[in-house]
Design an enzyme around this catalytic site. Structure first.
Site, PDB file in Angstrom:
ATOM      1  N   GLY A 135       0.880  -1.174   0.000  1.00 42.31           N
ATOM      2  CA  GLY A 135       0.000   0.000   0.000  1.00 42.31           C
ATOM      3  C   GLY A 135       0.912   1.216   0.000  1.00 42.31           C
ATOM      4  CG  ASP A 195       5.357   4.044  -2.534  1.00 44.97           C
ATOM      5  OD1 ASP A 195       4.617   4.958  -2.925  1.00 44.97           O
ATOM      6  OD2 ASP A 195       5.070   2.836  -2.642  1.00 44.97           O
ATOM      7  CG  ASN A 206       4.864   0.465   0.131  1.00 50.77           C
ATOM      8  OD1 ASN A 206       4.808  -0.448   0.955  1.00 50.77           O
ATOM      9  ND2 ASN A 206       4.592   0.300  -1.146  1.00 50.77           N
TER      10      ASN A 206
END
Ligand code: ATP
Length: 299
Positions: A40, A249, A44
């Site tokens: 997700g 991320d 992250n």
């Protein structure tokens, strides 16, 4: 005080290695060694920021199930505060990730608890969101949740508009730094995703009318930082790429981290690009995020 509050998704990723991706209607027997990983974009980015040494709190939702317990335990062990993660009467979000040895992948996501999270769940978190030095958001939760979190934030607001979807003008106007990739930028600008060059991308970024810089991530081509009157193309670090998932991320988390240290936007993007490049050299997403000492200092 919390440095960074991340508002976003938490998923269990079930990663299945295959020789070839199945065609519609086809069943493909994969290797026996499938694995579960935390995932997700919200989780992250929270773990990536915590590994860089930031005090991080996660806002999101998981189910009242074993997956939810497992996921919360996993990110808590990374130092992420999980008290503001709500337990939902929905299953914990799941991503089924089919991957081949040469890096092709097909991903199916069941959002579960993530899309159950509603703006009213943020009311009790007003103090947390208002006092955080930065609030970092993505779009794997309901748009109304993003809008409400941005409304309650008083510190720096960084929005990674992934996956692509429209952002309401009031939210966009409050965002300090927007971090789209090429596709997300084109979607926000309502422009076709052509092979726009640097100037074309910069024009698209400026057309959004955000109050702060737009940092466009370009994968192996680096990142483009755009302000109203300047732009910088930050080349990607030269690394042996193993798995680029999670690079975006790590980039977003590291960008917020550097901005909290008072770095100028182009310096922050250089730091983010060095951190993201480390993620690219390792398999996995969340587990590939570097600790601060693993990010090379500027040459
Ligand atoms: P994801 O959703 O998988 O996290 P993304 O599309 O949001 O990806 P990318 O643009 O692919 O993000 O990558 C983010 C940043 O990571 C890039 O701006 C770059 O700095 C770095 N990066 C990505 N791929 C590479 C690569 N092959 N080599 C070096 N750096 C890379």
């Amino acid at each position: 005080m919390t440095d960074i509050v991340v508002v976003g998704s938490l998923n269990v990723d079930v990663v299945v290695p295959l020789h070839e991706l199945p065609a519609p209607g086809q069943t493909v027997l994969g290797a026996a060694d499938h694995r579960r990983a935390g995932g997700g974009k919200g989780a992250n980015q929270a773990v990536a920021a915590a590994r860089l040494g930031r005090r991080v709190a996660m806002v999101g939702a998981v189910g009242i199930d074993a997956d939810g317990d497992w996921l919360l335990g996993l990110i808590a062990a990374e130092g992420v505060a999980t008290e503001a993660v709500v337990r939902a009467p929905r299953p914990t979000g799941q991503a089924i990730v089919l991957v081949t040895a040469d890096g092709d992948s097909t991903i199916a996501v069941s959002s579960g608890a993530n899309m159950w999270l509603a703006p009213e769940h943020l009311g009790p978190l007003r103090d947390l969101l208002g006092s955080a030095r930065a609030v970092l958001l993505q779009q794997e939760v309901d748009a109304a949740v993003v809008a409400e979190a941005v409304r309650l934030a008083e510190g720096l607001v960084v929005l990674n508009p992934a996956p692509a979807r429209p952002v309401d003008p009031a939210t966009l106007a409050r965002v300090d730094v927007l971090v789209p990739n090429r596709g997300e930028l084109a979607a926000l600008a309502g422009a076709p995703l052509t092979d726009a060059g640097v100037d074309g991308l910069a024009a698209m970024a400026r057309s959004l009318g955000t109050r702060g810089p737009v940092v466009v991530t370009l994968g192996g081509d680096g990142a483009l930082v755009v302000t109203t009157d300047r732009q910088w193309l930050i080349p990607a670090e030269q690394v042996d790429a193993v798995d680029a998932t999670g690079a975006g991320d790590t980039f977003c988390a590291a960008l917020a981290d550097a901005l909290l240290d008072g770095a100028a936007i182009d310096e922050a993007a250089r730091w983010a690009s060095r951190a993201a490049a480390v993620t690219v050299t390792r398999p996995g997403a969340m587990e590939a995020a570097p600790r601060r000492v693993e990010v090379p200092t500027a040459a």
